[in-house]
Every structure is written in structure tokens, then in C-alpha cells.
Motif scaffolding. Structure first.
Motif, PDB file in Angstrom:
ATOM      1  N   LEU A 101      60.910  29.547  54.780  1.00  0.00           N
ATOM      2  CA  LEU A 101      61.397  29.215  53.442  1.00  0.00           C
ATOM      3  C   LEU A 101      60.536  28.131  52.814  1.00  0.00           C
ATOM      4  CD1 LEU A 101      65.246  29.297  53.892  1.00  0.00           C
ATOM      5  CD2 LEU A 101      63.931  30.554  52.214  1.00  0.00           C
ATOM      6  N   ASN A 105      59.684  26.723  48.247  1.00  0.00           N
ATOM      7  CA  ASN A 105      59.235  25.377  48.570  1.00  0.00           C
ATOM      8  C   ASN A 105      59.442  24.443  47.396  1.00  0.00           C
ATOM      9  OD1 ASN A 105      56.960  23.202  48.436  1.00  0.00           O
ATOM     10  ND2 ASN A 105      57.222  23.676  50.592  1.00  0.00           N
ATOM     11  N   GLN A 163      61.723  24.418  45.412  1.00  0.00           N
ATOM     12  CA  GLN A 163      63.104  23.965  45.384  1.00  0.00           C
ATOM     13  C   GLN A 163      63.409  22.945  46.477  1.00  0.00           C
ATOM     14  OE1 GLN A 163      65.967  27.059  45.882  1.00  0.00           O
ATOM     15  NE2 GLN A 163      67.698  25.659  45.651  1.00  0.00           N
ATOM     16  N   VAL A 164      62.907  23.158  47.677  1.00  0.00           N
ATOM     17  CA  VAL A 164      63.369  22.319  48.788  1.00  0.00           C
ATOM     18  C   VAL A 164      62.335  21.307  49.273  1.00  0.00           C
ATOM     19  CG1 VAL A 164      65.099  23.904  49.617  1.00  0.00           C
ATOM     20  CG2 VAL A 164      62.767  24.118  50.435  1.00  0.00           C
ATOM     21  N   HIS A 165      61.160  21.310  48.697  1.00  0.00           N
ATOM     22  CA  HIS A 165      60.152  20.330  49.111  1.00  0.00           C
ATOM     23  C   HIS A 165      60.674  18.899  48.941  1.00  0.00           C
ATOM     24  CE1 HIS A 165      56.399  18.156  49.426  1.00  0.00           C
ATOM     25  NE2 HIS A 165      56.600  17.637  48.243  1.00  0.00           N
ATOM     26  N   ASP A 166      60.360  18.067  49.934  1.00  0.00           N
ATOM     27  CA  ASP A 166      60.760  16.654  49.882  1.00  0.00           C
ATOM     28  C   ASP A 166      62.260  16.463  49.703  1.00  0.00           C
ATOM     29  OD1 ASP A 166      58.693  15.066  50.584  1.00  0.00           O
ATOM     30  OD2 ASP A 166      57.900  14.800  48.571  1.00  0.00           O
ATOM     31  N   THR A 167      63.039  17.414  50.217  1.00  0.00           N
ATOM     32  CA  THR A 167      64.471  17.186  50.251  1.00  0.00           C
ATOM     33  C   THR A 167      64.873  17.105  51.718  1.00  0.00           C
ATOM     34  OG1 THR A 167      65.009  19.500  50.426  1.00  0.00           O
ATOM     35  CG2 THR A 167      64.823  18.610  48.211  1.00  0.00           C
ATOM     36  N   PHE A 170      66.202  19.232  53.265  1.00  0.00           N
ATOM     37  CA  PHE A 170      65.927  20.521  53.902  1.00  0.00           C
ATOM     38  C   PHE A 170      64.709  20.400  54.810  1.00  0.00           C
ATOM     39  CE2 PHE A 170      64.387  24.818  54.308  1.00  0.00           C
ATOM     40  CZ  PHE A 170      65.531  25.602  54.314  1.00  0.00           C
ATOM     41  N   VAL A 211      69.171  22.086  49.996  1.00  0.00           N
ATOM     42  CA  VAL A 211      69.090  23.152  49.000  1.00  0.00           C
ATOM     43  C   VAL A 211      69.710  22.699  47.693  1.00  0.00           C
ATOM     44  CG1 VAL A 211      69.851  25.475  48.459  1.00  0.00           C
ATOM     45  CG2 VAL A 211      69.056  24.938  50.737  1.00  0.00           C
ATOM     46  N   PRO A 235      67.137  14.496  47.767  1.00  0.00           N
ATOM     47  CA  PRO A 235      65.772  14.167  48.182  1.00  0.00           C
ATOM     48  C   PRO A 235      65.750  13.404  49.497  1.00  0.00           C
ATOM     49  CG  PRO A 235      66.178  13.499  45.916  1.00  0.00           C
ATOM     50  CD  PRO A 235      67.499  13.805  46.530  1.00  0.00           C
ATOM     51  N   ARG A 236      64.609  13.458  50.182  1.00  0.00           N
ATOM     52  CA  ARG A 236      64.499  12.719  51.429  1.00  0.00           C
ATOM     53  C   ARG A 236      64.069  11.280  51.142  1.00  0.00           C
ATOM     54  NH1 ARG A 236      58.877  14.844  54.121  1.00  0.00           N
ATOM     55  NH2 ARG A 236      59.405  13.301  55.684  1.00  0.00           N
ATOM     56  N   VAL A 263      63.351  32.266  42.099  1.00  0.00           N
ATOM     57  CA  VAL A 263      63.425  31.420  43.280  1.00  0.00           C
ATOM     58  C   VAL A 263      64.585  31.838  44.162  1.00  0.00           C
ATOM     59  CG1 VAL A 263      63.860  29.084  44.080  1.00  0.00           C
ATOM     60  CG2 VAL A 263      62.300  29.471  42.183  1.00  0.00           C
ATOM     61  N   PHE A 283      64.687  33.215  47.935  1.00  0.00           N
ATOM     62  CA  PHE A 283      65.454  32.464  48.934  1.00  0.00           C
ATOM     63  C   PHE A 283      66.376  33.391  49.714  1.00  0.00           C
ATOM     64  CE2 PHE A 283      68.127  29.401  50.846  1.00  0.00           C
ATOM     65  CZ  PHE A 283      67.451  28.189  50.804  1.00  0.00           C
ATOM     66  N   ILE A 304      64.350  35.881  52.049  1.00  0.00           N
ATOM     67  CA  ILE A 304      63.787  35.266  53.258  1.00  0.00           C
ATOM     68  C   ILE A 304      64.919  34.826  54.191  1.00  0.00           C
ATOM     69  CG2 ILE A 304      62.339  33.420  54.143  1.00  0.00           C
ATOM     70  CD1 ILE A 304      60.829  33.480  51.530  1.00  0.00           C
ATOM     71  N   ARG A 334      65.276  24.471  39.518  1.00  0.00           N
ATOM     72  CA  ARG A 334      64.348  24.933  40.552  1.00  0.00           C
ATOM     73  C   ARG A 334      62.906  24.544  40.240  1.00  0.00           C
ATOM     74  NH1 ARG A 334      68.972  25.747  41.611  1.00  0.00           N
ATOM     75  NH2 ARG A 334      69.929  27.699  42.286  1.00  0.00           N
ATOM     76  N   LYS A 354      59.850  21.430  40.418  1.00  0.00           N
ATOM     77  CA  LYS A 354      59.457  20.168  41.033  1.00  0.00           C
ATOM     78  C   LYS A 354      57.950  20.079  40.992  1.00  0.00           C
ATOM     79  CE  LYS A 354      61.599  18.848  44.676  1.00  0.00           C
ATOM     80  NZ  LYS A 354      62.168  19.695  45.708  1.00  0.00           N
ATOM     81  N   CYS A 382      63.532  11.525  41.588  1.00  0.00           N
ATOM     82  CA  CYS A 382      62.163  11.267  42.039  1.00  0.00           C
ATOM     83  C   CYS A 382      62.110  11.652  43.502  1.00  0.00           C
ATOM     84  CB  CYS A 382      61.784   9.809  41.871  1.00  0.00           C
ATOM     85  SG  CYS A 382      60.193   9.427  42.616  1.00  0.00           S
ATOM     86  N   THR A 383      61.235  12.603  43.849  1.00  0.00           N
ATOM     87  CA  THR A 383      61.228  13.092  45.227  1.00  0.00           C
ATOM     88  C   THR A 383      60.088  12.540  46.062  1.00  0.00           C
ATOM     89  OG1 THR A 383      60.147  14.999  44.297  1.00  0.00           O
ATOM     90  CG2 THR A 383      62.438  15.259  44.941  1.00  0.00           C
TER      91      THR A 383
END
Ligand code: HEA
Ligand code: HEA
Ligand code: CUA
Ligand code: CU
Lengths: 94, 205, 536, 304
Positions: C374, C381, C383-387, C389, C450, C454-455, D12, D16, D19, D143, D145, D170-171
Motif C-alpha cells: 500500500l 502512498n 494518503q498514508v505517507h508520514d502518518t 500507517f 489511514v 501524522p507521525r 485513491v 486502496f 490492494i 487524499r 499530500k 504538517c506531515t
């Protein structure tokens, strides 16, 4: 107990290699003073590649080493080139 | 049985040491590889600035250093040939010449760097931040790459000095010369890197 | 061979007295088995320190806002947690502990190729670790960059970043030397009759790993050096304020750090590949495929680093290229999973703790790996990058995968390392607790990830609280299980019943040795079987 | 089937689901197989193990099928993503500027706002910029970023399909208050949007040079001008005040003057103000020029 397997290279051969290397060095300097445009880098790198090949195979005795080691050395250079190329997939298309 | 045990105590495997040295050389190549990658990317972004900056370097000094290194690379290879032929005296002379060349290289470098520093061009100087991005990057890379290379020269010299004394005390001889072989390999590595540094730093157009 | 009268007397490596006595006989040891144990003790110590910091974060996450610490402390805590766990626990992890101990034995050698270098690797590992810990205590305050040291923040913050990066540099050096040693060992020291293709699969995995260590680590080395130069001399490589390019730092960092995740994973897969045939009494299914897939993972793994940078502003071409290769590198992992499970088919399965850990590993690894898919797909990605997840993904794969493999390996080889056995029942109970606690701890993080949590967030919107609380509770359950497991292992190693030399009826070479091997492992040249997993 | 918050949700979310579906299938099937084997071939049943030869056909099958599956997954992922890079020509352009711990959205005509107000069903292109370090522009509901990178032009775009508020986080880790760096996208009807934009004041020009220096270097992120305590001490009334500091481990009192201010900027870890952690503020030595430091000092004197 002798445990050496290294091939002995004669002084003569070594001096000949040096002459070729020096010659190539002056070729590079010469080439870059002509203006070949974008090809200068290519030519300079090709000559540097040739020089390093000579150093590797003769001075570093790679010519007389096992096939395995030769493959490994080649692999390292290929890996590096591939990494550079991939990085450029980013930079070239930005 | 017992004989075997003793054999293991003194176990010596030149093939293994040599392979180990080669692997170490691989890591060194990739260490500089990272720098060459950085170089090529900045170079691709600022071709003209890199060219202009490179004009500040003296091709003559660079060329002299290239010749010096190539020559020393040959002499260290000859030292190995001499040892293989059990010619201790020549081996010492060749290692000596190599060391002399290394020192000459460093002397040249010192001179070159000193020149730049005199002109206020060094990392952290007041002048550097005034340069535009391309020039700044070029000189940053110049100092970093040649500096790291010089560091490797010093390491290589140390190794060769050790070899020199071991040849003298006959600890390195025609039956057991793997240490010299490895020292020479390391020295060739230094040369190999310079073969690329020279055109990339001094001969850009 | 003549029957010499002075036959070497058997002395266990644990009792062998060389030049040095007592404590010195350990830290001066060149015996690969002792060095393996040294690594194990130091790594376990760092693991518990790191895990303790993980627990602190979970306590902080119990409620939004400040719970037990200040934001700056939290940032220092997750940075140290990451550095400790990555550079000091999982990267050396299996290869330095079990690789050192068992690689020479599995290939019928008396030691690694360069025993002194091996000892030196451990020493600088300790030096690097001390530096990492020192970076916490020095005057300017703990580093707060995350383990990724992203520029330009890392070149600007006032904290002890230089010390921490220097520590990572030194640790990398240790890792390189271990890799170098293993490659030479495998090439030069195999017992007569052992070819590459009848070598057991754990050495195969270590071989692939060693290449990554050797070829990828220098890149992070030079990157960290550049970062240090940037901080000390204002040489701008990465900080745009000094003319540099922050994305270049990310490229260089991940050129190493993606292959590094396979440094963690490949030996873990190797261990599982040893355990499953033993407890099924069946030869491994598809030996060649498993062996080659290790090399394939190592090779292709070098080319996918950009999947950590999909949203960084890379070119679109690079985005699809890295995504495609990321998906391809998943296939060899899948092959291994299929081979493991097929090996169980028609076996004679003995459900003992090491095997149960291996099963838990497979389950958790599938979850971790498929969530990697995923992440590898560009659309999802984003959507979930740096979260959280991502946090859940890598804890599943690192802790659930490599961590559980580590536990499996200890349970499998403990009788060989200490000559004693632990209590099976307690081991099983601990496993169940660990498994439940682990899933409670990390699964909720997938869900809130999801939803967008954020992380590296000290504080979070209240809507995420229920899941965070479940996750924290899972953390406590996991701690209980781990303590129980460690307690059982320590007790077993110290005073458990004496173990037979081959408790699991294994077929590889280590089981032909006495319960604790002697200094040089083999008195006589070992007999190499054509097929290492021959159970007839 | 999915929410309509933005035009990307569909692509997206379907990637999701697909997968995840494939993953769950493998997870369940493989776990079931494992458990089945463990029960069926348990040693307790006393059957000896049967050694089975490798079967190339089987192995090739399970190389080829996953290969096809991953290629498919790659494809739908790319399909879902590609539209995010293709901005329609008529999109409204707004610039989002990240700086330590806040977003600023700049509308055409140099109007600035700290929430992102957008009209329904209109394409909006957000140009992403950063003043100091990396930040992230993440809108989970939409969705999307993308990172905000100093001196690099990143962008993102979307068409909002539902009225309402959407979180912006902010991520990318950016320092102490990373988790407090957030904002809101408010989707309104085009009519409301026009009304709001008209009423939005033009960014007022800065008069004081010292303030400009402070803003340019991101000092305001940690130091307020109105007397409230933030990450660092407030600037209000700082000049001339008597404060407690820790110097090399020892507590002392001092009166803030020009020299102290200068050393606080060039070497902040020398004197740590009591109640604040060391290391948070970086040294601006060489980054802020001496003459700008003078401007700061002049400006701080006016903040009584
Ligand atoms: C041991 C460590 C480890 C391993 C082995 C992996 C393995 C994988 N990882 Fe992971 N990853 C990390 C550790 C690891 N990762 C860490 C630490 C991070 C975060 C770093 C940070 O930012 O701090 C990360 C982050 C990370 C990202 C970036 C996330 C982000 O920041 O946006 C991505 C994106 O592609 C990714 C993908 C993958 C993939 C595709 C695999 C694959 O190799 C997985 C392959 C395995 C399987 C696929 C499962 C088994 C197969 C089956 C059961 C069959 C069914 C499967 C198919 C049909 C294909 N990982
Ligand atoms: C090996 C790798 C590893 C392992 C095992 C763990 C284990 C744990 N980690 Fe992990 N973690 C990372 C690697 C790892 N982590 C990395 C790389 C990051 C990224 C950092 C970054 O963002 O830069 C991260 C980030 C990370 C975060 C995200 C921070 C954030 O983004 O805000 C969190 C949050 O909860 C967390 C929690 C935990 C927890 C609760 C555990 C628990 O599983 C630990 C539970 C175990 C214990 C607590 C054992 C305690 C036992 C004892 C104390 C007993 C001792 C007794 C005896 C010796 C008898 N970790
Ligand atoms: Cu801005 Cu995190
Ligand atoms: Cu990765």
C-alpha cells in the motif's frame, strides 16, 4: 609455507603502462582545451575510465586475479553507475 | 591431529586477506561514489558556474599532481615486483620513492589550498556566502573532495611506512608479502580516485 | 589421519581459558561464538533501553496534549528510539549475533576469516553506541531530528546532531567490517565439499546481507560526513539557505537506508528458513528459489529507495519508476513465504516454541509486507505517507518480522549456545501474550494512519484518542510478555535442564557438535551432506 | 461509492481497496494453509514426513502470478495518482507558505489568510513554498499530500466536491511545535468565496525594518510580540528587563542590553533563559548579519 599466488609483473611492463597513463593524461588536458562543447565531459570521463581500467588491471594485478574478483569489481562500478542514472531520473525530469 | 591444531593457530590465508582488502576498497570507492553523485547533480544544475569556478584552479598544479600520483602508483607496483624477486634493497627504494611522491603531492595541495585561503576562499569564510549558488557549491565540493582525498593519502602513507619498516626487518619477504600487496592496493585506490577528481575539478568546460 | 596420542580434549567455548581471564577473556575474545554473545548482550541492552523509550511515547499518547513530557522531550525520545532501534539493534541484530555464532559452524569452519577484525567491529560498535548515548547527555540537549536526520532541519537545529550523526557513522563502520568479514568467510572458509549450492540457507541470507552492508553503508557514511561538514563549516550541500539541495540529502539517505531494511530482514528470513525444515523434518521446498531470492532482494533492493520520497517533489518519472521497482522487489519475498508454507505440507510438524515464533513471524510479516505494498503504490502512498500507517508498517515488519525472528532464533539455538533448555510452557504463554499485545499495539495505528494521523506528533486531535489508548494498552501487554519471555530464557540459560546436543533433530552442522561447541568447533573435518536439509 | 470530498478520493480509495483486498486474500489464505498444515501434519499423529521433490511448474506459477498481481497494483496506483499532477489550466492559484509552525495562504492581490478558503467545484492549484525547513501540506480528507521545500516549487491541486471544513496537517517533522502546525480548508459556495475574498484585507506593508528581519528569519515562530509565552520568551518588554539565566550550569540574573541580545542570537546556548530548554533555538551566527542584528535590537526597544 608459500601462500602467494600473485603474478609477478616485470618492471618494463609497469613502466610502459605508466607511459600510456601519462600520455592519456596529456590527451585529456589537450582535449579539454579544444571546445568540443558537451562532448568534453564525455571524452574526459572516457579517458579517465580507460586510465582506471589500466590501473586496475595492471598496477592492481586484476588481470591475473580470479574471474570472481573481476566480476565483483565490475559489479561495483556498474552498481554505482546505475545509482547515478536512477538519481538522474529525478533530476533530469524536474 | 595435533599438527592440525597448530596449523590453525598460525593459520594464514593470503587469498582471504587480499579479498578482504578488495572488499574494503569497494567501500572506499562507494564512499567517494556518494560524493561524485553529489558532484554530478550539482554540476548538471550549474554547468556554467562550475566552469567559471574551475578556472580559478591551476591546471598546472593539478597536472603535476596527477603525474606525481601516477608515477608513485607505478613505483609501489614495482616495489611489489621487487619483493617477489626477493630484492629487498630495490623494494625499499621503490617504497621510499612512493612515500616521497606522496609527500610532494601533499605539499602541492598545501600550496594550492593555501592560495585559496589567502584569497578568502574557504568554508566558513566571509567571502564564501557572497558567492552565488553554483560557485559556492563548486568550492564546497572542491574543498570537501580534495580534503577527503588528502586524508586518504595520509592513511595510505601510514600504511606504506609500516610496510617500509616491515620490509626492512624482513617481516615482509618473498614468501610473505601480502601486507605490502594490500598497502599497494590501497595506494592504487588513492590514485584511482584522483584519476577522476582531476578532470572533474580542474578541466571543466 | 594418525591417531595421535595427544587428542585435543573437549573444552566448551564458555569455559575455555586463553591468555585472558574473567571479564577480559570476553572483551578480548576473538572466538566468533563469544563475540556473538557479546553482541547479543549489548544489543539486548540497547533493545530494552529503546523499547523503554517506545513505551514512554505510548504513555504520552494516552491523551492529547501534554501527558508526561514536553514536546521537545518527545522529539528527543522518538529520535533516540529510532537511532537506537535502527542502528544499534536491528541492523547489527541477527547477523552480528547469530551470524557470528553460527555462520562459521554452518559452513564447517573454525572461525570467521578475520577474528581480530571481528573483535574490532564489536569494539567500535560499543564506541558508536556510547557516542549515541552521549549525544543525549551533552550540553545542547538531545538531538531532535528523527532517525532520518532530514536536512535542512538537521543542519539548523541547535541540538547535538553532530554527535548523533558521528555515532551513526561509527556504527556504520562496524557494520561494514562485519559484512566484509562474512563475505570473505563464506568465500574462503567453507569446509571441503561445501559448494555454494549445498550451503545452508542462513549463510546464504547472511551472504546477501553482507553485500548490502558493504556496498550501501559507505553512502550513508559520506552523507553524514557532509551533514557534519555543513554544520561545522557552513559548507552548503543540503541546506537551501547555504545553496544546497534538501532532496539530495533524502536521495543519499535512502540509497543507504532502503537497502538497510533488507539488512534487517534477510537474516531474519534466513533464520526462519532454518527453523521450518527442522520442525517439519522435511527438506526445504525450493532450495534454489529461496537462495536466489535472497540475492534478488539484495540486488533489486538497491534500486527502490525513492519510494520514501513520493511526496517530496521528485519528478513524476522518478515516482513511477520507483513505484514499479518497489512492487517488483516484493515478489521474491512472496516466493519465500510460499516456500516456507509449502515446506510444512506433508511434514511431521513438531509444534515447539521456536516453530510457533516462526509461524507468528510469517503472519506478522505478511501484514507488514502487504502494507508495504500500500505504501509502494503512489496513489495510496500520498494518503498514508508520514502518518502512523508508516509507523505501523515498519513496526510490523521490523518488530513483528525481524524481532520475532530474533526471538525464534534464541529459542531455537539457546540449547546450543548455553547447553541448557528453557521451559516450553512458559515460552508458549509468553509468545501468546506477545502476539496479542503486539497486534493491539500496532494495528490501531494502521487505522488512524489511514484517517490522517501524522507521525512524529506530540499532540493529536481528539478524534484519534480511542485508538491511541488501545494501542497504549497493547504496549503494556507486550511489555508483560517480553519480560516473561526474557525471564524464562535467562533462567533456562543459567539453570535449566542440560540440553542434548541435538534437541530438535536438526540436520545442519551445528547439531553435530556437542551441546556447547568447543573453541574451534570441529575437531575433525566435518562431513558435508549433498543436501543440508536431508532428514533421512 | 466513496466520499466526494475531492476529485482524487475515487482513484485513491479504489486503489486502496483493491490492494487491501489482494493483501487480505493472501493473508487469510496463507494463514489458513499454515494452520491447516500444523493440525493435519502434526507429529502427534505419528505420520513420518514425506520428502517432496521440487516442482518447477509450481514454482514458476507462484513467481508469475504475484508478478502479474504486483504489476496490476502498480498500474492502478499510478492511475490513481497521475491526475494529481495534471492541473487544469483554469485553476485558481493560491500560494501556501509554510514556516515554522504555521501556514499562510496568499491569494492573488497579495491578500493573506491563515485558513484556506476555496470555492466548491472549482479547481484550485496550491503552490507550495517554505520559509525555513521542510514542511508537509497534507489534507487527508482530499487524499493529497506534498512537501513544502524551501527554494523549490512544489504544487498540489484539487477540486473540492463537498462543503465543509477539512483538516490540514504538517506531515514533515519540522521542530518542536510540528504537531501544532495545522490549519483548515473551508469549502464554501463560489458566491461566498467571492464575498470573502473581497473582504480579505491586503497584507499590510511592514514599516519597521527590524520586524522584517524577525519575520524573514522565522523568529516570530517562537517569540511573540504581544507578551504571551510561546516556545521561547516573548519579545515584548524584553529590552531592559532583568531575567534569570543559566550560564555554563550556574544561575545568574542579568539585565537585557544590546550585547546580551546579540549573544542570544549568535550563541543562544550560552545563556539559557530559566524555564526554557537548551538547543531549541539554533545559532544564527553568520545567518543574520551584524547590521540586521542592530535593526532587531532597535526594534525590540520599541516593544514596551
Ligand atoms: C525490515 C525492514 C523493512 C522491510 C523488510 C520492508 C519491506 C517493504 N517496505 Fe518498508 N519501511 C521500513 C522497513 C521495512 N520495509 C521502514 C523502517 C520504513 C520507514 C522509514 C521511515 O520513514 O522512518 C519503511 C517505509 C516504507 C515505505 C515509505 C513509506 C512512506 O514514508 O511513505 C514504503 C513505500 O513504498 C515501503 C515499502 C515496503 C515494501 C514494498 C516492502 C517489501 O519488501 C515487502 C515484501 C513482503 C511482502 C509483500 C509480504 C509477503 C508476500 C506475500 C504474503 C504474498 C502476497 C504478496 C504479493 C502478491 C506481492 N516501506
Ligand atoms: C527495532 C525496531 C523497533 C522496535 C522493536 C520498536 C518498538 C517500539 N516502538 Fe518504535 N520506532 C522505530 C523502531 C522500533 N520501535 C523507529 C525506527 C521509529 C521511527 C523513529 C522516527 O520517527 O525517527 C519508531 C517510532 C515509534 C513511534 C512513533 C513516534 C512518532 O512518530 O510520533 C512510536 C509511537 O508509539 C513507537 C513505539 C514503539 C513501542 C511502544 C515499541 C514497543 O514494541 C516496545 C515494547 C517493549 C518493551 C517496552 C520492552 C520493555 C521491557 C523491559 C523494560 C524489561 C526489561 C526487563 C528485563 C531485561 C528482564 N515507535
Ligand atoms: Cu511543519 Cu511539521
Ligand atoms: Cu524502503
Amino acid at each position: 609455507m608459500a601462500n602467494n599466488t600473485t603474478h609477478t609483473i616485470e618492471y618494463r611492463t609497469l613502466s610502459k603502462i605508466l607511459l600510456v597513463l601519462l600520455f592519456l593524461t596529456f590527451v585529456t588536458i589537450g582535449v579539454t582545451s579544444f571546445h568540443l562543447g558537451p562532448f568534453t565531459v564525455t571524452v574526459a570521463l572516457l579517458i579517465a575510465g580507460l586510465k582506471s581500467f589500466l590501473v586496475l588491471s595492471n598496477f592492481m594485478h586484476l588481470k591475473y586475479e580470479s574471474l570472481l574478483l573481476r566480476i565483483l569489481v565490475a559489479m561495483v562500478f556498474v552498481l554505482f553507475v546505475v545509482i547515478v542514472l536512477i538519481t538522474f531520473i529525478d533530476y533530469a525530469y524536474r | 591431529m595435533s599438527e592440525k591444531a597448530i596449523h590453525v593457530e598460525e593459520h594464514r590465508d593470503d587469498e582471504a586477506s587480499k579479498l578482504g582488502m578488495w572488499l574494503f576498497i569497494f567501500t572506499e570507492l562507494l564512499l567517494f561514489g556518494g560524493l561524485f553523485l553529489v558532484y554530478s547533480i550539482f554540476r548538471a544544475q550549474y554547468p556554467t558556474e562550475f566552469h567559471q569556478s574551475s578556472l580559478e584552479l591551476s591546471v598546472t598544479i593539478g597536472a603535476i599532481n596527477t603525474v606525481v600520483l601516477l608515477f608513485s602508483s607505478m613505483t609501489v607496483a614495482m616495489a611489489l615486483t621487487a619483493i617477489q624477486k626477493n630484492d629487498q634493497k630495490r623494494a625499499l627504494i621503490f617504497i621510499g620513492i612512493t612515500l616521497f611522491c606522496a609527500a610532494a603531492f601533499l605539499f602541492n595541495k598545501y600550496f594550492e589550498w593555501g592560495h585559496k585561503i589567502e584569497h578568502g576562499l574557504y568554508p566558513g569564510s566571509d567571502l564564501m556566502p557572497l558567492l552565488d549558488r553554483g560557485h559556492l557549491l563548486y568550492f564546497s565540493l572542491y574543498f570537501f573532495m580534495t580534503g577527503l582525498h588528502a586524508l586518504h593519502i595520509i592513511i595510505g602513507m601510514t600504511l606504506l611506512i609500516v610496510c617500509y619498516f616491515k620490509v626492512k626487518s624482513k617481516n615482509i619477504n618473498d614468501h610473505d608479502y601480502v601486507l605490502l600487496e594490500n598497502g599497494a592496493l590501497y595506494w592504487h585506490l588513492v590514485d584511482l580516485i584522483w584519476i577522476f577528481l582531476f578532470p572533474l575539478m580542474y578541466l571543466i568546460s | 589421519m594418525s591417531n595421535s596420542t595427544e587428542k585435543i580434549e573437549y573444552v566448551s567455548y564458555l569455559d575455555y581459558q586463553g591468555k585472558y581471564k574473567g571479564f577480559l577473556s570476553w572483551i578480548m575474545a576473538t572466538d566468533h561464538k563469544r563475540i556473538g554473545l557479546l553482541y547479543m548482550y549489548s544489543i539486548m541492552t540497547f533493545f530494552f533501553i529503546g523499547a523503554f523509550f517506545g513505551l514512554l511515547m505510548k504513555i504520552e499518547m494516552l491523551s492529547p496534549g501534554e501527558t508526561i513530557m514536553k514536546p521537545q522531550t518527545y522529539n528527543g525520545v522518538f529520535t533516540l528510539h529510532g537511532i537506537l532501534m535502527i542502528f544499534m539493534v536491528v541492523i547489527p541484530g541477527l547477523s552480528a549475533v547469530f551470524g557470528n555464532f553460527f555462520l562459521p559452524i554452518l559452513i564447517g569452519a573454525k572461525d570467521v576469516a578475520f577474528p581480530k577484525l571481528n573483535r574490532f567491529s564489536w569494539w567500535i560498535f560499543i564506541v558508536g553506541s556510547i557516542m549515541a548515548v552521549a549525544s543525549q547527555l551533552l550540553k545542547d540537549g538531545p538531538p531532535d531530528t528523527g532517525w532520518t536526520f532530514y536536512a535542512p532541519y538537521s543542519s539548523q537545529t541547535g541540538t547535538n546532531v553532530i554527535m548523533a550523526t558521528a555515532a551513526a557513522f561509527v556504527l556504520g563502520f562496524s557494520s561494514i567490517l562485519t559484512g566484509l568479514n562474512f563475505i570473505v568467510t563464506i568465500h574462503q572458509m567453507r569446509a571441503p565439499g561445501m559448494r555454494f549450492f549445498n550451503m545452508p540457507l542462513f549463510p546464504w541470507a547472511l551472504y546477501a546481507t553482507a553485500w548490502i552492508q558493504l556496498l550501501a553503508t559507505p553512502i550513508i557514511g559520506i552523507t553524514l560526513l557532509m551533514l557534519i561538514a555543513e554544520r561545522m563549516f557552513q559548507i552548503g550541500f543540503f541546506d537551501p539557505a547555504l545553496g544546497g539541495d534538501p532532496l539530495l540529502f533524502q536521495h543519499l539517505f535512502w540509497i543507504y537506508s532502503h537497502p538497510a531494511v533488507y539488512v534487517m530482514m534477510l537474516p531474519a528470513m534466513g533464520v526462519i528458513t532454518e527453523i521450518i525444515p527442522t520442525f517439519c523434518q522435511r527438506q526445504i521446498y525450493g532450495y534454489k528459489a529461496v537462495a536466489i531470492s535472497s540475492l534478488a532482494i539484495a540486488g533489486v533492493g538497491f534500486l527502490v529507495w525513492g519510494h520514501h520520497m513520493y511526496t517530496s517533489g521528485m519528478s513524476d518519472q522518478a515516482r513511477w519508476f520507483f513505484s514499479l521497482l518497489t512492487f517488483i522487489v516484493a515478489v521474491p519475498s512472496a516466493i519465500k513465504v510460499f516456500n516456507w508454507i509449502t515446506t510444512m505440507y506433508n511434514g511431521s510438524i513438531d509444534v515447539k516454541p521456536p516453530f510457533l515464533y516462526a509461524l507468528a513471524f510469517i503472519f506478522l510479516f505478511i501484514i507488514g509486507g502487504t502494507t508495504g505494498l500500500l505504501l509502494g503504490s503512489v496513489a495510496t502512498n500520498v494518503q498514508v505517507h508520514d502518518t502512523s500507517f508508516v509507523v505501523a508498517h515498519f513496526h510490523y515488519i521490523i518488530f513483528g518480522g525481524m524481532g520475532f525472528a530474533f526471538f525464534a532464533a534464541i529459542h531455537y539455538w539457546l540449547p546450543k549456545m548455553y547447553g541448557r533448555m528453557y521451559n516450553f510452557k512458559i515460552a508458549n504463554i509468553a509468545l501468546v501474550i506477545n502476539f496479542i499485545g503486539f497486534n493491539l499495539l500496532y494495528f490501531p495505528q494502521f487505522i488512524i494512519g489511514v484517517e490522517g494521523m501524522p507521525r512524529r506528533y506530540f499532540d493529536y486531535p481528539a478524534q484519534f484518542q480511542p485508538m491511541q489508548v488501545i494501542s497504549s494498552i497493547g504496549g503494556f501487554i507486550l511489555v508483560a510478555g517480553l519480560i516473561l519471555m526474557v525471564f524464562n530464557l535467562v533462567k533456562g540459560a543459567k539453570s535449566g535442564p542440560v540440553a542434548p546436543s541435538n534437541p530438535w533433530n536438526g540436520s545442519t552442522l551445528e547439531w553435530t557438535l556437542p551441546a556447547t561447541p568447543s573453541l574451534e568447533n570441529f575437531d575433525e573435518e566435518p562431513v558435508i551432506k549433498e543436501n543440508p536439509y536431508d532428514y533421512k | 461509492m466513496f466520499s466526494n470530498a475531492s476529485n482524487f478520493v475515487n482513484g485513491v480509495d479504489s486503489a486502496f481497496l483493491i490492494i487491501t483486498g489482494i493483501s487480505v486474500f493472501f493473508l487469510v489464505a496463507l494463514t489458513a494453509a499454515m494452520i491447516y498444515f500444523v493440525v493435519k501434519y502434526n507429529r502427534k499423529k505419528g505420520k513420518p514426513a514425506v520428502q517432496i521433490k521440487d516442482n518447477s511448474l509450481l514454482e514458476i506459477t507462484w513467481i508469475v502470478i504475484p508478478m502479474l498481481l504486483v504489476l496490476y497494483m502498480f498500474y492502478i496506483g499510478w492511475e490513481g495518482f497521475l491526475p494529481m499532477r495534471e492541473v487544469p489550466k483554469d485553476a485558481i492559484e493560491i500560494t501556501a507558505v509554510g514556516s515554522m509552525w504555521k501556514y499562510e495562504f496568499i491569494y492573488p492581490g497579495n491578500k493573506s489568510s491563515d485558513t484556506l478558503m476555496v470555492p466548491l467545484n472549482k479547481a484550485v492549484k496550491v503552490n507550495l513554498a517554505s520559509k525555513d525547513v521542510l514542511h508537509g501540506f497534507s489534507v487527508p480528507g482530499f487524499r493529497i499530500k506534498e512537501d513544502m521545500v524551501p527554494q523549490k516549487n512544489n504544487y498540489s491541486w484539487f477540486t473540492a466536491g463537498e462543503l465543509g471544513d477539512f483538516d490540514v496537517y504538517c506531515t514533515v517533522y519540522c521542530g518542536v511545535s510540528h504537531s501544532y502546525m495545522n490549519s483548515i480548508i473551508r469549502v464554501v459556495t463560489p458566491a461566498d468565496y467571492d464575498k470573502w475574498l473581497k473582504a480579505l484585507p491586503v497584507k499590510k506593508a511592514d514599516n519597521s525594518l527590524g520586524l522584517k528581519v524577525l519575520e524573514k528569519n522565522g523568529c516570530i515562530a517562537c517569540h511573540t510580540l504581544d507578551g504571551t509565552k510561546s516556545v521561547g520568551p516573548t519579545f515584548k518588554g524584553l529590552h531592559g528587563a532583568t531575567i534569570d539565566v543559566t550560564t555554563a550550569g550556574a544561575n545568574r540574573k542579568l539585565t537585557v542590553d544590546d550585547a546580551y541580545l546579540e549573544s542570544s542570537i549568535t550563541d543562544p546556548n550560552k545563556d539559557i533563559v530559566t524555564g526554557y530548554p537548551p538547543g531549541v533555538m539554533k545559532s544564527y551566527k553568520g545567518i543574520i548579519k551584524d547590521k540586521d542584528i542592530k535593526l532587531i535590537n532597535e526594534y525590540l526597544k520599541t516593544l514596551k
